[in-house]
Design a protein around this motif. Structure first.
Motif, PDB file in Angstrom:
ATOM      1  N   GLY A 119       0.807  -1.211   0.000  1.00  0.00           N
ATOM      2  CA  GLY A 119       0.000   0.000   0.000  1.00  0.00           C
ATOM      3  C   GLY A 119       0.839   1.259   0.000  1.00  0.00           C
ATOM      4  O   GLY A 119       0.378   2.310  -0.445  1.00  0.00           O
ATOM      5  N   ALA A 120       2.067   1.176   0.484  1.00  0.00           N
ATOM      6  CA  ALA A 120       2.955   2.337   0.481  1.00  0.00           C
ATOM      7  C   ALA A 120       3.950   2.241  -0.672  1.00  0.00           C
ATOM      8  O   ALA A 120       3.994   3.098  -1.553  1.00  0.00           O
ATOM      9  CB  ALA A 120       3.685   2.460   1.815  1.00  0.00           C
ATOM     10  N   GLY A 121       4.769   1.163  -0.672  1.00  0.00           N
ATOM     11  CA  GLY A 121       5.771   1.009  -1.715  1.00  0.00           C
ATOM     12  C   GLY A 121       5.368   0.078  -2.832  1.00  0.00           C
ATOM     13  O   GLY A 121       5.957   0.120  -3.916  1.00  0.00           O
ATOM     14  N   THR A 122       4.366  -0.758  -2.597  1.00  0.00           N
ATOM     15  CA  THR A 122       3.944  -1.763  -3.577  1.00  0.00           C
ATOM     16  C   THR A 122       2.433  -1.942  -3.517  1.00  0.00           C
ATOM     17  O   THR A 122       1.872  -2.028  -2.425  1.00  0.00           O
ATOM     18  CB  THR A 122       4.623  -3.121  -3.294  1.00  0.00           C
ATOM     19  OG1 THR A 122       6.044  -2.976  -3.311  1.00  0.00           O
ATOM     20  CG2 THR A 122       4.214  -4.173  -4.315  1.00  0.00           C
ATOM     21  N   TRP A 175      12.009   8.431  -0.303  1.00  0.00           N
ATOM     22  CA  TRP A 175      12.130   8.630   1.132  1.00  0.00           C
ATOM     23  C   TRP A 175      10.936   7.957   1.794  1.00  0.00           C
ATOM     24  O   TRP A 175       9.842   8.504   1.850  1.00  0.00           O
ATOM     25  CB  TRP A 175      12.180  10.122   1.437  1.00  0.00           C
ATOM     26  CG  TRP A 175      12.697  10.466   2.788  1.00  0.00           C
ATOM     27  CD1 TRP A 175      12.750   9.666   3.887  1.00  0.00           C
ATOM     28  CD2 TRP A 175      13.234  11.724   3.196  1.00  0.00           C
ATOM     29  NE1 TRP A 175      13.283  10.338   4.946  1.00  0.00           N
ATOM     30  CE2 TRP A 175      13.597  11.613   4.557  1.00  0.00           C
ATOM     31  CE3 TRP A 175      13.438  12.934   2.544  1.00  0.00           C
ATOM     32  CZ2 TRP A 175      14.142  12.671   5.278  1.00  0.00           C
ATOM     33  CZ3 TRP A 175      13.984  13.995   3.255  1.00  0.00           C
ATOM     34  CH2 TRP A 175      14.345  13.851   4.608  1.00  0.00           C
ATOM     35  N   GLY A 176      11.166   6.754   2.310  1.00  0.00           N
ATOM     36  CA  GLY A 176      10.084   5.870   2.700  1.00  0.00           C
ATOM     37  C   GLY A 176       9.118   6.414   3.721  1.00  0.00           C
ATOM     38  O   GLY A 176       7.918   6.119   3.675  1.00  0.00           O
ATOM     39  N   GLU A 177       9.615   7.218   4.664  1.00  0.00           N
ATOM     40  CA  GLU A 177       8.728   7.745   5.700  1.00  0.00           C
ATOM     41  C   GLU A 177       7.569   8.530   5.096  1.00  0.00           C
ATOM     42  O   GLU A 177       6.420   8.445   5.561  1.00  0.00           O
ATOM     43  CB  GLU A 177       9.521   8.629   6.668  1.00  0.00           C
ATOM     44  CG  GLU A 177      10.343   7.866   7.698  1.00  0.00           C
ATOM     45  CD  GLU A 177      11.550   7.134   7.132  1.00  0.00           C
ATOM     46  OE1 GLU A 177      12.128   6.305   7.859  1.00  0.00           O
ATOM     47  OE2 GLU A 177      11.934   7.385   5.966  1.00  0.00           O
ATOM     48  N   TYR A 178       7.843   9.283   4.039  1.00  0.00           N
ATOM     49  CA  TYR A 178       6.792  10.087   3.410  1.00  0.00           C
ATOM     50  C   TYR A 178       5.867   9.228   2.554  1.00  0.00           C
ATOM     51  O   TYR A 178       4.659   9.476   2.495  1.00  0.00           O
ATOM     52  CB  TYR A 178       7.434  11.204   2.578  1.00  0.00           C
ATOM     53  CG  TYR A 178       8.171  12.197   3.429  1.00  0.00           C
ATOM     54  CD1 TYR A 178       7.503  13.254   4.033  1.00  0.00           C
ATOM     55  CD2 TYR A 178       9.537  12.062   3.661  1.00  0.00           C
ATOM     56  CE1 TYR A 178       8.178  14.159   4.833  1.00  0.00           C
ATOM     57  CE2 TYR A 178      10.224  12.964   4.466  1.00  0.00           C
ATOM     58  CZ  TYR A 178       9.538  14.010   5.052  1.00  0.00           C
ATOM     59  OH  TYR A 178      10.212  14.898   5.863  1.00  0.00           O
ATOM     60  N   PHE A 179       6.428   8.221   1.904  1.00  0.00           N
ATOM     61  CA  PHE A 179       5.589   7.336   1.097  1.00  0.00           C
ATOM     62  C   PHE A 179       4.630   6.541   1.978  1.00  0.00           C
ATOM     63  O   PHE A 179       3.501   6.260   1.577  1.00  0.00           O
ATOM     64  CB  PHE A 179       6.471   6.399   0.267  1.00  0.00           C
ATOM     65  CG  PHE A 179       7.052   7.048  -0.959  1.00  0.00           C
ATOM     66  CD1 PHE A 179       6.614   6.688  -2.224  1.00  0.00           C
ATOM     67  CD2 PHE A 179       8.023   8.024  -0.854  1.00  0.00           C
ATOM     68  CE1 PHE A 179       7.142   7.280  -3.362  1.00  0.00           C
ATOM     69  CE2 PHE A 179       8.563   8.630  -1.981  1.00  0.00           C
ATOM     70  CZ  PHE A 179       8.121   8.265  -3.235  1.00  0.00           C
ATOM     71  N   ILE A 180       5.077   6.189   3.173  1.00  0.00           N
ATOM     72  CA  ILE A 180       4.189   5.507   4.111  1.00  0.00           C
ATOM     73  C   ILE A 180       3.077   6.439   4.562  1.00  0.00           C
ATOM     74  O   ILE A 180       1.899   6.040   4.623  1.00  0.00           O
ATOM     75  CB  ILE A 180       4.990   4.984   5.323  1.00  0.00           C
ATOM     76  CG1 ILE A 180       5.929   3.858   4.897  1.00  0.00           C
ATOM     77  CG2 ILE A 180       4.049   4.485   6.423  1.00  0.00           C
ATOM     78  CD1 ILE A 180       6.904   3.418   5.980  1.00  0.00           C
ATOM     79  N   ARG A 181       3.427   7.673   4.870  1.00  0.00           N
ATOM     80  CA  ARG A 181       2.420   8.624   5.363  1.00  0.00           C
ATOM     81  C   ARG A 181       1.341   8.908   4.319  1.00  0.00           C
ATOM     82  O   ARG A 181       0.167   9.090   4.664  1.00  0.00           O
ATOM     83  CB  ARG A 181       3.110   9.920   5.782  1.00  0.00           C
ATOM     84  CG  ARG A 181       3.912   9.779   7.066  1.00  0.00           C
ATOM     85  CD  ARG A 181       4.908  10.909   7.240  1.00  0.00           C
ATOM     86  NE  ARG A 181       4.269  12.220   7.308  1.00  0.00           N
ATOM     87  CZ  ARG A 181       4.939  13.374   7.399  1.00  0.00           C
ATOM     88  NH1 ARG A 181       6.274  13.349   7.427  1.00  0.00           N
ATOM     89  NH2 ARG A 181       4.302  14.516   7.474  1.00  0.00           N
ATOM     90  N   VAL A 182       1.733   8.950   3.057  1.00  0.00           N
ATOM     91  CA  VAL A 182       0.767   9.208   1.991  1.00  0.00           C
ATOM     92  C   VAL A 182       0.075   7.919   1.539  1.00  0.00           C
ATOM     93  O   VAL A 182      -1.028   7.960   0.998  1.00  0.00           O
ATOM     94  CB  VAL A 182       1.461   9.907   0.797  1.00  0.00           C
ATOM     95  CG1 VAL A 182       0.509  10.089  -0.379  1.00  0.00           C
ATOM     96  CG2 VAL A 182       2.030  11.263   1.225  1.00  0.00           C
ATOM     97  N   GLY A 183       0.696   6.772   1.799  1.00  0.00           N
ATOM     98  CA  GLY A 183       0.170   5.509   1.274  1.00  0.00           C
ATOM     99  C   GLY A 183       0.192   5.520  -0.246  1.00  0.00           C
ATOM    100  O   GLY A 183      -0.799   5.200  -0.906  1.00  0.00           O
ATOM    101  N   MET A 189       2.420  12.244  -6.159  1.00  0.00           N
ATOM    102  CA  MET A 189       3.820  12.567  -5.922  1.00  0.00           C
ATOM    103  C   MET A 189       3.995  14.018  -5.496  1.00  0.00           C
ATOM    104  O   MET A 189       4.918  14.344  -4.740  1.00  0.00           O
ATOM    105  CB  MET A 189       4.645  12.272  -7.176  1.00  0.00           C
ATOM    106  CG  MET A 189       4.874  10.791  -7.434  1.00  0.00           C
ATOM    107  SD  MET A 189       5.543   9.910  -5.997  1.00  0.00           S
ATOM    108  CE  MET A 189       7.016  10.863  -5.663  1.00  0.00           C
ATOM    109  N   ALA A 190       3.121  14.891  -5.935  1.00  0.00           N
ATOM    110  CA  ALA A 190       3.167  16.283  -5.484  1.00  0.00           C
ATOM    111  C   ALA A 190       2.855  16.374  -3.988  1.00  0.00           C
ATOM    112  O   ALA A 190       3.430  17.204  -3.273  1.00  0.00           O
ATOM    113  CB  ALA A 190       2.184  17.134  -6.290  1.00  0.00           C
ATOM    114  N   GLY A 234       9.106  15.060   1.034  1.00  0.00           N
ATOM    115  CA  GLY A 234       9.709  13.824   0.578  1.00  0.00           C
ATOM    116  C   GLY A 234      10.085  13.821  -0.887  1.00  0.00           C
ATOM    117  O   GLY A 234       9.504  14.543  -1.702  1.00  0.00           O
ATOM    118  N   ASP A 235      11.087  13.019  -1.223  1.00  0.00           N
ATOM    119  CA  ASP A 235      11.542  12.847  -2.601  1.00  0.00           C
ATOM    120  C   ASP A 235      11.311  11.414  -3.034  1.00  0.00           C
ATOM    121  O   ASP A 235      11.268  10.495  -2.216  1.00  0.00           O
ATOM    122  CB  ASP A 235      13.042  13.132  -2.715  1.00  0.00           C
ATOM    123  CG  ASP A 235      13.372  14.611  -2.548  1.00  0.00           C
ATOM    124  OD1 ASP A 235      12.468  15.440  -2.750  1.00  0.00           O
ATOM    125  OD2 ASP A 235      14.529  14.915  -2.210  1.00  0.00           O
TER     126      ASP A 235
END
Length: 377
Positions: free
Chosen positions: A237-240, A254-262, A317-318, A325-326
């Protein structure tokens, strides 16, 4: 009366969404199969990359892309293609996955991976493994041969041993380049972002000739990570994420941000909603008589161009960029569109399909695609 009928139609369209995003027959002219890969996104400067370095990365990307494309061209499944594409990148010291993974603060290479099948949304993930050469294969075994989705550390390695995985010596994963990055981080009190100019996570997404989607991601995490830190790559759900009703996504950043956004599931969810909205708008344009609408628009009749999917990915991504996050994503849709979006200066990437597309790229704009947002922070 009309409002009541429209409300009923809106509810009915929600049930038609699987057909909208995944008709049994591809839309006319759509690729029979499609694949996209990534090898990390980040602050990439062409002036700092030698011609040999660029050639090495392009060759490694091409090798991975061709491995996945070969599986699909021969009628293999999306799940098989995803693994076939990721394994060469896990085996290459150029990427932060498998051999070539970054070091933790304690000087270990700890590996994460996840995989998901869009047919039934079955998924498998592992984190913190140190003796499995190809974590993506272990993640898939968790999916198919355990009652669980996510295994960690010693437990994941015990599971691997019980399933016949060969124990790989930890020194296999270590490279001098990654060790120097850790030493510099410690000596100069830097952050992981200062020594890692790119997030070398690898991933692949695919659509097979049967119309099924799959996604997989593998990483070594961030240089100097501490306290058992886990990023987005093994988090479903976050990275896959993969769902035949919408899309398949693999992320890097930057995984922390990808997790927060899902990020991965957010893109898929927004895509499904976009199909729903388009179907409802189409139905509203149908003439009415005394019995109601003269025609019911079936969602599978609606063709959505790649620009809609690109816009959705760019919007998500925005949001990551707004939080600080990047990174980037790759995605494949049921229509066969293979797309990228990243808010960094570059992303190691490639894509191919049954119509003859086959390309790899590193920096923004190289492949002629709208590759998302440039960084503004």
């Amino acid at each position: 009366m009309k409002n009541t009928v429209l409300a009923a139609l809106a509810a009915g369209f929600a049930a038609l969404l699987p057909a909208a995003a995944h008709a049994e027959e591809h839309e006319e002219g759509a690729p029979k199969w499609s694949i996209a890969i990534h090898g990390g996104a980040g602050t990439l400067d062409p002036d700092r990359m030698t011609p040999q370095q660029r050639a090495d990365y392009e060759a490694a990307l091409q090798l991975a892309l061709d491995a996945g494309a070969k599986v699909l061209a021969e009628g293999g499944t999306a799940m098989e293609a995803v693994q076939a594409a990721i394994i060469p990148m896990e085996d290459s010291p150029l990427f932060n996955a498998g051999r070539g993974a970054v070091f933790t603060w304690e000087g270990r290479n700890e590996l994460d991976a996840s995989i998901m099948d869009g047919r039934d949304r079955s998924a498998g993930s592992v984190t913190g493994v140190t003796t499995v050469r190809n974590p993506i294969l272990l993640a898939d075994r968790v999916r198919t041969d355990s009652p669980h989705v996510f295994l960690m550390g010693e437990g994941a390695e015990q599971f691997a041993a019980e399933r016949g995985f060969e124990v790989t010596p930890p020194e296999y994963f270590a490279t001098e380049r990654r060790r120097e990055a850790l030493e510099r981080l410690k000596a100069e009190a830097l952050s992981a972002l200062d020594v890692d100019h790119k997030f070398g996570t690898v991933g692949a997404v695919a659509l097979d000739s049967q119309g099924n989607l799959a996604a997989g991601t593998s990483t070594g995490g961030m240089t100097g990570k501490r306290w058992g830190r886990i990023g987005d790559a093994p988090v479903i759900g976050a990275g896959t994420y993969a769902d035949n009703r919408s899309c398949a996504v693999s992320a890097t950043g930057w995984g922390e941000y990808f997790i927060r956004v899902g990020v991965a599931q957010e893109i898929c969810t927004r895509l499904r909603y976009a199909v729903h909205v388009k179907a409802l708008e189409a139905q509203l344009s149908v003439p009415w008589d005394e019995n109601g609408p003269t025609y019911i628009v079936h969602a599978s009749e609606l063709a959505m161009g790649p620009e809609i999917f690109q816009e959705i990915a760019d919007e998500v991504m925005a949001e990551v960029a707004e939080l600080g996050g990047d990174g980037g994503v790759i995605l494949v849709t049921p229509e066969g569109h293979a797309l990228y979006s990243f808010n960094t200066t570059g992303m190691y990437r490639g894509r191919a399909n049954s119509d003859g597309m086959n390309e790899v790229a590193i920096f923004g704009g190289e492949d002629g695609a709208d590759s998302g947002n440039t960084p503004d922070h």
